[in-house]
Structures are given as C-alpha cells and as structure tokens.
Design an enzyme around this catalytic site. Structure first.
Site, PDB file in Angstrom:
ATOM      1  CB  SER A 132     -54.755 -19.514  25.666  1.00 38.84           C
ATOM      2  OG  SER A 132     -54.304 -19.565  26.993  1.00 38.84           O
ATOM      3  CG  ASP A 150     -57.339 -17.728  27.736  1.00 34.63           C
ATOM      4  OD1 ASP A 150     -57.685 -18.084  26.606  1.00 34.63           O
ATOM      5  OD2 ASP A 150     -56.530 -18.363  28.433  1.00 34.63           O
TER       6      ASP A 150
END
Length: 739
Positions: free
Chosen positions: A69, A215
């Site tokens: 991320s 993510d």
C-alpha cells in the site's frame, strides 16, 4: 648465507601478516544484506519517511525493499533514488485530496462539463455494465495519483525486473479473483505502486496480466517474508498499525476497513513481526489512512522520526552487525536524488484507446511535437487538458525507459448514455426535481441532443438538438415550454401572483473556447398570460398574449475554481437583446432592446477569508416596451424565475424596476470550519426611467447574513435579509444544486 636466510624468513612472516590483515579487511567489508519492510496505512505513510531520515543519518544501508500500500509507494520511490529529504518535500507539497478524489480543476473543464457538475447530483447509466454515480463522491479510478507516480518514475515505466532498480524492490498486492497474495516484481513500476494502494470500495482495482489487483494489506500488510526471500540477512521493519480500536472508535468506513484489513492479515502479520531484526512502530493513534490534512502529515512525519530516534542505540548496534563489527565510521551508500521535473527527448507520440478522426483530433489538442525536447510540465498540461474535456474515463500516460522516450497516452471514452438527476429545496419553490438525458458530451458524433424536464412550482420541458464538433462551432435548435408562477411586487406592495405559459423556439450558433462561450441567434417566443401584468408604479398592464421574434447575443467567461464557494477566479456575462414582433419592428414602430451585465470575482485574503465583489445591471432602450420584458429583480440566483431576471440577494420574490438598473454588491465570506461558511453582504443600486438619469435615480439597497454548509449532495444555506425594496426582514433557506 645465514643472514640471507634470516631476511627471507622475516619477509615470509611479513607477507603472511599482510595477507591476514588484508583478509580481515576484505571480510570486514563483505557486510550483511539489509532488507527494509514498509507496511501499509494510507496517509500514515508519512511516518515511514520520517524513519528513513534517521536510517540515512545512522548510515544504515538498504539492499532490498518490500512494501504494501503506502509502503509500496514510499518504498518504490526510495528504490529508484529519492532520498528521505526529497520524499519529505513530495509528501508535504501534494494536494492529496485533489489526487485521491480524481478531481479536475473546474477552470480546466469545458463549459458542458461545468454545467453538468454544477447542476446534477445523480447519474444513472442506460447500459447494464456501468454503475450509478454521484457527482461528488464514489468509486475512484485513481488516474490522478497514477499520473503522479508516472511523473515521479520516468525511466522505470516498463521493467523486466524490479531487481534491476537501484535498490531491488517488491510490491505486495492481492488478486481478488483468486483471493491470493501477489508479489509484483516486474512490469510498470507506477502501475504496481497504484495496484498496491487500491483500497477495495474506494479505488478501482488494477487489471494486471488477467488478474484484478487490490491493496496488499488485506493479506500481507508487513511483508517481512517477501524481503527475506529476496536475500535480506538483516531486516528493518516499519509498522504503521495502531492496534485494535474499540467499538466507539469505529465511526467511519475508512477506520472499519483499516481494522478489517488487520484482522484478515493477522496470522502472517504476527509471524512477520517476530522475524524482523529491528521493529519500528511510530505512535500514530488518532490518525487514520485518510489523515491527509497538512497538519496531520507534519505531525506524522515527526512521529516517524521520533520513533526511529528512540531506537538509535539499537540502530548503531545493528549497524555493527551489518558491517561485521567494522568501525562506526565505515561509509554506506546513500540514495542518489531522483529528478521528476526535467526535460525529456521524445521519440514517437502514440494515442491508445481511441481511433479514427477522434484520435487525430486528440493529437492536435495535445500540441506536443514528436522527436523534440519536452518538459514534464508540458506533459502535465496535456493531461490536464484531456481530463478537463470530461469525455474520457481514463487519461494516463507512459514514457519509454530510454531516450528518445516514446510517449504513449492511454485513453478510454466515457459512456454518456445516461440519465442525470438533480434535487433541490428552497423556501420560495419548495421541492424541485430535474431529469435530463443527452449525448451532448460524445466526441464521436456531430449530432447532439438533450431532453430536460424540471418538476417544480415553475416547471418546464426543453428539447435541444445541435450539429457540429463537440468542442467546435455548432448550430442548434431548441424548444422550451414552461409554466411560471411567482409572487410579484411593485415597491413594497404585492401585486399578486404572476402566472403565464411560455413557449420558446431558438435557433443559434455557439462555440466554446476554453473558459469562454459565445452564443448568438434568433428566438421565437409566445406568452399566454393567466394573470395581469404590472408596471413599476403598480399600474395594471392587461395583455391576452404576446408573440415575439427576437435576436440575441451572449458572451460568458467563467474561471471560477468552484461554482458555489469559489476561492479564486471570475465570472462575467454580457447579453444583448433586440425585441420585435415580426423580425423587423415592434407594434408597428421601432424595435426595442436590452443590454445586461453581470460580473463577479473572488479576492482571497488568506485561506479562510474572501471578498466577493460584483457588478450587475440591465438597461432597456426604445420607445414602446412590452411589460413582460421589464426589469425584474429578486432572489439569490440569476434567471431563477425569468431568463432576464437579475439577482437581488437581500429580498425574496420578484420586484419590478424601472427601465434602467445598475448595482454593486460586496460580500465578505469566512470559512468557519472545513465546510462551514458565514457570509455578510451588502448591495446598492440605482434605477431610472431614462439612462442619463441613472446616477440621480432611485436608491436600491439591502443586506443579508448567510450561513452555509458545503454538503456532498449540494450546498445548504439559511439567510436573514433586509432590503428597501420590501422593507421587511426575510428568511431564505435552500438545499441542493441550483437548476
């Protein structure tokens, strides 16, 4: 002879000793490989930049990086040469909300796009593949942030292996189709970084070799195992997690999702945390993945630095381990600063995603020359221009890794087959709904249509057709039928309700150029009166019906950055009319005409306080004048009740004025909080029968105090006002976009 034997023996001993020393130095220089792990956490990644500052200061080398991320973004940029100081500057100087929301600056949008965004709340697709979208929120494609990553990673847009980066790098994502962790180690570096930050429900997933990536924090938010597989012998881990939140703290989707990711990744998280040689967990309680406010970023950068400094003794001890006990003065390589605002030698310029005449038209709009030197800001301007057209759902670019760089623009047309809906409430007309369907923003056709229906106290229906290039000159024809019902005042006296039907057929020529629109044409108008007309002095002007054949011109410039709460820019509109009943004369005499002006601008004083001056007026000239085209003023918005009605913000209802009217308004607006505003305004004007008497004519004045909230579904406002036009304190409430 013995002497020579003794000398040789000493020489051999010296050589052996030198070899031992040399071997020791060589062994000391063969240091252990260091892996850096950067966890996910959205805005909290600012703390990772703070940690990097201290690692550089302590002389800790980095040989491998793995990130998830925001950790993939910070890690990817660090891997190609951005040092901590540069990352600090980048982090602080970005307009994160602009990037994350995929916003396009209003002044960069076309007039058609501005009209749609400023009016409609909901967009319902007519095709089954697309989803319902709100004007001010929803699923984000992430093209702004991808274009930022592309800008920052020139030379690394197509990599055979991320191991070839200055620091080998791995990016952790999750394939939502197979439900498995995917570690990206080659391909487009900016797209890999974008994939790792695709928070489900907030950002669109990234298609990658048949996979749909989101993510990586959902399965591996602290990828120590990944950097270990790369060959790291010593592992430094930066964890942005803040522990489990209590029930009372789970108040937003962002916070709930952050907690959910932590739960899903918990088994691997614990094992990875234990496997790190140095674990750094900055104190970030009270901050979330969405804490992109400048003050929050400053604090989190500092807290990351403080957390690393608290581990200073451990860092120095770890450094000795890394260098096998070598002296603390041993040097270690530092990242080389990466440039992101340079000039590139461009080769071919390609456009992918569209074809035919549209492709050639877009190529002309880009205005970049092949095989020439092009600055990064020129590429940025081309992207902004294409985004501002608001006809593409995807506007991205890719540069080849080596000079001359091939420049590729990646475009995808929007599907504009949809129904647009707006909803509004105010104390004058109660509730109102507007419904529209059109293909007015399709580039691939020369035939543009629009059908609009408003349901309110003053309803109307309008059908429009225009022929021509979407962003060029067009010839148009429209028909509008409306019913008008509003309170009419002459001075402080109420003349009663004004009720009538209107029909308007308009033929026109129009062209938009950037923030400027020109429109001119002829209009047939028919008025069927259901009540009497009145003049300024309260005299009844009975009419059965009126027919007109009029000519008009309209010049408008709009550079406001926001339609309802502008912080910069201006809006100027100049209109001219010639009224006849047969195209040549009016009532067997000369035609009469009108000239109208409205000009407003914004003057900022800091980030919260703004001055909003405006000038407005309408001047009617000629001998015989129809009562329907008198000067009418009243209300917060222009053309709210009649197309030629001017706003007078300190009074409700519609008031008749003399033939000539000119006024100035000064408003002072202060932003109390993020979306709360208070506005104080005063307006002063003059009216006269003859234009030469305008400065000595009757006085008009008024004042208002308004409280507003910039709500997602449209602005909400309540105001109290007083004007000598009505001589009563009035209260006005409105909610929703104006239509």
């Amino acid at each position: 002879m013995k002497k020579w034997k003794h000398i040789c023996k000493q020489a051999v001993c010296l050589i052996v000793m030198l070899n031992c020393v040399g071997g020791f130095n060589l062994h000391a220089q063969e240091r252990k490989k260091v892996g850096l792990v950067l966890g996910g956490g959205g805005a909290k990644g600012a703390a990772e930049v703070g940690v990097l500052k201290v690692l550089e200061e302590a002389g800790i080398p980095v040989d491998y990086i793995a990130g998830t991320s925001i950790g993939a973004i910070v890690g990817g940029l660090y891997a190609i040469g951005y040092d901590a100081a540069t990352l600090d500057s980048l982090y602080r100087n970005q307009d994160w909300m602009f990037l994350i929301k995929d916003q396009v600056k209003r002044e960069s949008k076309s007039f058609l796009s501005k009209e749609e965004k400023d009016k409609y709340l909901l967009h319902v697709p007519l095709s089954k593949e697309k989803k319902v979208a709100f004007t001010s929120g929803g699923y984000v494609a992430g093209q702004n942030i991808l274009n930022l990553f592309s800008k920052l990673t020139v030379g690394y847009h197509d990599m055979e292996s991320f191991s070839e980066l200055p620091i080998p790098f791995r990016c952790v994502t999750v394939d939502v189709v197979e439900g498995k962790e995917v570690v990206l180690d080659s391909g487009s570096l900016p797209l890999a970084m974008r994939a790792s930050m695709s928070i489900p429900g907030a950002f669109a997933p990234v298609e990658w070799n048949g996979m749909l990536l989101v993510d990586g924090g959902a399965l591996n938010n602290l990828p120590v195992d990944v950097v270990k597989e790369m060959g790291a012998e010593v592992i430094i881990c930066v964890d942005l997690s803040t522990g489990w939140r209590e029930k009372e703290a789970l108040k937003s989707a962002t916070i709930v999702l952050d907690q959910l990711f932590g739960i899903m990744a918990q088994p691997k998280y614990r094992a990875n945390k234990e496997a790190a040689d140095l674990y750094i967990n900055p104190m970030l309680k009270g901050y979330s993945a969405a804490s992109f406010q400048p003050e929050a970023i400053d604090t989190m950068l500092l807290r990351g630095e403080m957390a690393a400094r608290e581990k200073w003794d451990e860092l120095i001890a770890l450094r000795r381990v890394i260098y096998n006990g070598a002296p603390s003065g041993t040097s270690s390589p530092m990242p080389v600063k990466q440039k992101y605002d340079g000039t590139y030698r461009i080769g071919q310029i390609q456009i992918e995603g569209i074809g035919g005449k549209e492709k050639e038209w877009v190529r002309r709009q880009i205005a970049l020359q092949e095989y020439s030197d092009i600055r990064q800001d020129e590429i940025d301007k081309a992207l902004v221009k294409l985004q501002g057209l608001d006809i593409f759902s995807r506007v991205e670019y890719r540069l080849g890794n080596t000079a001359p760089h091939n420049l590729v623009f990646l475009l995808e047309m929007k599907n504009y087959q949809r129904i647009n809906i707006g909803v509004r409430f105010d104390t004058e007309e109660a509730a109102g709904i507007i419904i529209n369907t059109s293909n007015s923003q399709q580039l691939a056709t020369r035939h543009h249509y629009s059908v609009t229906r408003r349901i309110s106290t003053n309803p109307y229906m309008e059908a429009e057709y225009a022929f021509g290039h979407l962003f060029g000159a067009k010839l148009g024809l429209s028909y509008r039928i409306g019913y008008h019902d509003f309170d009419l005042y002459t001075g402080k006296h109420e003349a009663g309700d004004m009720k009538f039907m209107s029909h308007a057929i308009q033929g026109y020529y129009t062209r938009d150029i950037a923030n400027f629109r020109m429109k001119a044409g002829m209009q047939f108008e028919y008025f069927d009166y259901r009540s009497d007309l009145w003049d300024r002095h309260g005299l009844r002007q009975s009419e059965n019906s009126d027919v007109f054949l009029n000519y008009f011109t309209d010049f408008t410039m709009d550079t406001y950055d926001r339609a309802y709460f502008p912080t910069r820019g201006s809006r100027v509109q100049l209109q001219g009319y010639l009224y006849t009943d047969n195209g040549i004369s009016y009532d067997d005499d000369s035609p009469f005409g009108a000239l109208a002006l409205h000009a407003a601008t914004t003057i900022p004083f800091g980030s919260r306080f703004y001055m909003l001056p405006a000038l407005k007026g309408r001047f009617v000239f000629g001998d015989g004048i129809s009562p329907i085209y008198q000067n009418y003023v009243g209300g917060v918005f222009e053309a709210d009740y009649l197309p030629w009605q001017k706003a007078w913000e300190s009074v409700q209802g519609v008031h008749i004025l003399e033939r000539n009217f000119a006024a100035a308004r000064l408003a002072l607006r202060y932003r109390i909080d993020k979306k709360f505003y208070i506005t104080a305004l005063g307006e002063y004007g003059k009216e006269s029968h003859e234009i030469e008497d305008i400065f000595s004519g009757g006085d008009l004045w008024g004042c208002a105090l308004r409280f507003s909230y910039d709500f997602l579904l449209g602005p909400i406002a309540i105001q109290a006002n007083y004007s000598n036009l009505h001589k009563n304190v009035g209260v006005y409430i409105n909610a929703g976009f104006k239509f």
